[in-house]
Design a protein around this motif. Structure first.
Motif, PDB file in Angstrom:
ATOM      1  N   SER A  95      15.699   1.398 -31.350  1.00 16.88           N
ATOM      2  CA  SER A  95      17.133   1.320 -31.060  1.00 16.88           C
ATOM      3  C   SER A  95      17.736  -0.039 -31.367  1.00 16.88           C
ATOM      4  O   SER A  95      18.956  -0.181 -31.404  1.00 16.88           O
ATOM      5  N   ASP A 115      26.767   3.805 -29.393  1.00 15.62           N
ATOM      6  CA  ASP A 115      25.967   2.889 -30.208  1.00 15.62           C
ATOM      7  C   ASP A 115      24.474   3.190 -30.100  1.00 15.62           C
ATOM      8  O   ASP A 115      23.735   3.021 -31.077  1.00 15.62           O
ATOM      9  N   HIS A 116      24.023   3.626 -28.927  1.00 16.82           N
ATOM     10  CA  HIS A 116      22.606   3.912 -28.744  1.00 16.82           C
ATOM     11  C   HIS A 116      22.161   5.070 -29.638  1.00 16.82           C
ATOM     12  O   HIS A 116      21.118   5.003 -30.298  1.00 16.82           O
ATOM     13  N   PRO A 173      28.522   1.879 -25.368  1.00 16.20           N
ATOM     14  CA  PRO A 173      27.064   1.783 -25.374  1.00 16.20           C
ATOM     15  C   PRO A 173      26.370   3.125 -25.624  1.00 16.20           C
ATOM     16  O   PRO A 173      25.358   3.180 -26.323  1.00 16.20           O
TER      17      PRO A 173
END
Length: 264
Positions: A62, A104-105, A101
């Motif tokens: 990641s 984006d992950h 977040p």
């Protein structure tokens, strides 16, 4: 001749089946996953069953250093001939609850990591004048949106374009880049990517009338990485029982047979 095959997501159902298919052909396997114990267990079983060398690389894909797994595999087990980007996540997140977040992950693992590993392999292969093959695992979600999967569908649509972009830029160096796009497949990792029985029932219909198996996907990946696909690059092979072609469960749109009328 034995090849060195680097596969991400080997602790999962699809990644493990892909590793098994290459090992059955006598290829050496480097498997990558975040889950060290199931990764090593799967690779040990593969080594015992097929008598091939295996190596486990535990890594989190990641982050911005995902491409480093290629260099590690290259140094430990020799030049990488085939890279299979099989790692992926598909969480369910309603769009109104989406955060940066979360977005984006998913994009980081499903799209950025394959880019980084492909670039890392290409740099090493070009430096040594070696050909290589990359196969990405896309998804039918790339062309069909569904509730709760905006990030996942976007990541897989981007992965298909990434596959074509890499094929265009790396072809002259002898590096082929293709993708396999599975439909609904039984045996995926429920531990990391759980699905409900209701969802499985809703998406399992297709013209061939059966749910896909990990071996169906593994066979397609193996083909695209083989000499038989030597003139194939930038392709997305849909292995989905025909679900992307249409839905055979839909009723005829008119209750009585109709004929084509000539225009007046």
């Amino acid at each position: 001749m034995s090849r060195h095959v680097l596969i991400t997501g080997v602790a999962g159902g699809l990644g493990g089946a892909i590793a098994e298919r290459f090992a059955a052909a006598g290829d050496r396997i480097t498997g990558v996953d975040t889950r060290e114990e199931p990764l090593r267990e799967r690779l040990d079983a593969i080594a015992a069953a097929h008598g091939v060398a295996t190596d486990a690389v535990t890594a989190d894909l990641s982050g911005p250093d995902a491409g480093e797994v290629v260099g590690r595999a290259w140094r430990r087990s020799g030049p990488v001939d085939v890279l299979v980007n099989a790692a992926g996540i598909w969480p369910a997140t309603p769009l109104l609850e989406m955060t940066a977040p979360m977005w984006d992950h998913v994009l980081g693992i499903n799209t950025r990591a394959p880019m980084l590993t492909t670039v890392a392999l290409a740099r090493l292969a070009v430096a040594e004048g070696r050909p290589a093959s990359v196969v990405n695992l896309a998804s039918g979600a790339a062309i069909r949106a569904r509730p709760g999967a905006a990030h996942y569908s976007t990541s897989k649509a981007a992965l298909e374009m990434l596959t074509r972009s890499c094929a265009v830029e790396l072809g002259a160096a002898g590096i082929r880049v293709n993708a396999v796009s599975p439909g609904f497949v039984a045996g995926s990792s429920q531990e990391v990517n759980p699905i409900t029985e209701e969802y499985a029932a809703a998406v399992s219909g297709n013209p061939l009338g059966r749910i896909g198996q990990p071996d169906d996907v593994a066979a397609a990946v193996f083909f695209l990485a083989s000499p038989e696909a030597a003139w194939t690059t930038g392709a997305v092979l849909r292995v989905d029982g025909g679900s992307s072609a249409g839905n055979p469960a839909l009723p005829v749109h008119w209750t009585e047979p109709t004929s084509v009328q000539s225009p007046r």
